[in-house]
Scaffold this motif. Structure first.
Motif, short mmCIF file in Angstrom:
data_model
loop_
_atom_site.label_atom_id
_atom_site.label_comp_id
_atom_site.label_asym_id
_atom_site.label_seq_id
_atom_site.Cartn_x
_atom_site.Cartn_y
_atom_site.Cartn_z
N GLU A 173 28.93 46.04 38.20
CA GLU A 173 28.12 45.35 39.21
C GLU A 173 26.80 44.86 38.64
O GLU A 173 26.21 43.90 39.15
CB GLU A 173 27.86 46.28 40.40
N ASP A 177 26.43 36.95 36.21
CA ASP A 177 27.48 35.94 36.33
C ASP A 177 27.61 35.19 35.01
O ASP A 177 26.62 34.93 34.33
CB ASP A 177 27.12 34.92 37.42
N GLY A 205 32.01 34.82 37.78
CA GLY A 205 32.52 36.18 37.60
C GLY A 205 32.02 36.80 36.32
O GLY A 205 31.10 36.29 35.67
N GLU A 232 35.90 43.71 40.39
CA GLU A 232 34.49 43.34 40.53
C GLU A 232 34.34 41.87 40.88
O GLU A 232 33.50 41.50 41.70
CB GLU A 232 33.73 43.67 39.24
N ASN A 233 35.16 41.01 40.27
CA ASN A 233 35.13 39.60 40.64
C ASN A 233 35.47 39.42 42.12
O ASN A 233 34.83 38.63 42.83
CB ASN A 233 36.12 38.80 39.78
N ARG A 235 35.06 41.64 44.48
CA ARG A 235 33.94 42.17 45.28
C ARG A 235 32.85 41.11 45.44
O ARG A 235 32.30 40.92 46.53
CB ARG A 235 33.36 43.42 44.62
N ARG A 236 32.56 40.40 44.35
CA ARG A 236 31.52 39.36 44.41
C ARG A 236 31.96 38.22 45.33
O ARG A 236 31.15 37.67 46.07
CB ARG A 236 31.23 38.85 42.99
N ASN A 239 31.65 39.41 48.98
CA ASN A 239 30.25 39.41 49.42
C ASN A 239 29.77 37.99 49.73
O ASN A 239 29.05 37.77 50.71
CB ASN A 239 29.36 40.03 48.35
#
Length: 383
Positions: A173, A177, A205, A232-233, A235-236, A239
């Motif tokens: 996290e 980017d 990402g 994680e990508n 999750r971004r 959001n």
């Protein structure tokens, strides 16, 4: 034979005996040089970088000793980070830059089970790992000379595994980017007050593999991008777009025309998905292939399809429409269809035998038909 060797000194901190560690490192590196005299592997020494304000004189001394090996031993690199996740991920990037995949990890035996969990989360089946015992325990006490690989099965308690997952997530996290900011493309055709929708691009990402976009959302055992990075990508994206990643469902690509009706048994593979459920997110991957979105604002049903050249010929887009009509009573005239970014007719070719099928579908879908590899407009064929 190992292409790279990782020496894990991360746990050696307060009580480490500098002279013992120095001797053991020298003997280990000499042993590596003798074993791999013809083609010496790359060697990475992984250690903990405690903030300077918190370091003891012993830690400073040990860090200087470890760092000196980077100068003394050619092909040796020291990676000091504040967490195991950060150190191991940094080394992974170095391995990927050199396209290395066979790695031996030399470490205190107590660290093996922990390291296996980190490896499982940060690497894929592309890599092969072998473990070997380092001759000290986690307090730096000299135990023995380098031993042969250990075969004892070790497992970590569930709470320790959760701590590892949390450490990895926290580190990922924190990464910036890559290749630009996250961008979501939207269509004016789809009513935004009914359907949250959009198409991602290549940027925003943390995936750094050159053959992938930084915003890779597809994990595979055949790729170097691990599930943790893809997660994680996602999750971004969640959001930024405003959805729950826990209710995210993407098609399981098979380059065919099968469609999953959400709520019914899920097939092993399918290139289309439809639903009328609220608070879920459905998706289809795209690159050269076309991601296609379907929305019926009357019945409040929607769909997503992955339309590659094979799926296009098999009619995956129409199969998705038919599923919405059959399952939710949609009227075809109410279904809005949006084609996402994909390869254009300027850049996509197929062998002439395959191109014939597109020509039979619509001659305008094919350019330079007489050539061995005609250009194909799969977007026109899908429409």
């Amino acid at each position: 034979m190992a292409e790279a060797i990782l020496i894990d000194l991360f746990s050696l901190q307060m009580n480490s005996q500098t002279n013992d560690i120095q001797k053991l490192l020298f003997s280990t590196l000499e042993r590596i040089e003798k074993r791999f005299s013809a083609s010496a592997p790359f060697v990475y020494i992984m250690c903990c970088q405690t903030p300077r304000s918190e370091r003891s004189s012993e830690q400073d001394s040990l860090l200087k000793v470890i760092s000196s090996f980077q100068i003394l031993k050619k092909g040796t690199e020291v990676v000091c980070k504040t967490s195991t996740a950060a150190a191991l991920y940094t080394i992974k990037q170095k391995l990927d830059e050199k396209d290395l995949s066979i790695i031996k990890i030399i470490l205190p035996v107590q660290r093996k089970a922990l390291m296996e969990v980190f490896v499982d989360h940060l690497f894929t089946a592309v890599y092969q790992f072998h473990f070997e015992d380092f001759g000290v325990d986690c307090e730096g006490n000299n135990l023995q000379q380098i031993a042969e690989p250990q075969n004892d099965i070790q497992t970590l308690p569930a709470h320790e595994m959760e701590l590892i997952r949390s450490e990895i997530q926290t580190y990922l996290e924190s990464l910036p980017d890559l290749k630009g900011k996250l961008t979501i493309l939207k269509s004016s055709l789809v009513p935004g007050h009914i359907f949250l929708h959009g198409f991602t691009t290549r940027t925003g990402g943390i995936s750094y593999i050159p053959t992938l976009s930084s915003f890779n959302l597809f994990s595979s055992s055949k790729r170097r991008d691990p599930k943790a990075v893809v997660k994680e990508n996602l999750r971004r994206l969640a959001n930024a777009a405003g959805f729950d990643p826990e209710t995210f469902h993407s098609v399981k690509v098979n380059h065919a025309s099968d469609v999953w009706i959400m709520g019914k048994p899920q097939p092993d593979s399918y290139d289309g998905i439809v639903t009328n459920q609220k608070d879920v997110t459905i998706a289809a991957p795209g690159a050269d292939c076309i991601p296609v979105l379907f929305a019926d604002p009357v019945k409040k049903a929607c769909g997503a399809a992955h339309s590659g050249w094979q799926g296009t010929l098999l009619g995956v887009a129409m199969a998705t429409v038919n599923a919405m009509i059959t399952e939710y009573g949609c009227d075809v005239k109410d279904i809005l269809v949006v084609l996402g970014p994909s390869v254009g007719p300027c850049c996509f070719t197929l062998p002439r035998e395959s191109a014939k099928e597109f020509y039979n579908l619509d001659p305008k879908c094919v350019r330079q038909f007489e050539s061995p590899t005609p250009y194909i407009d799969i977007r026109r064929a899908t429409r």
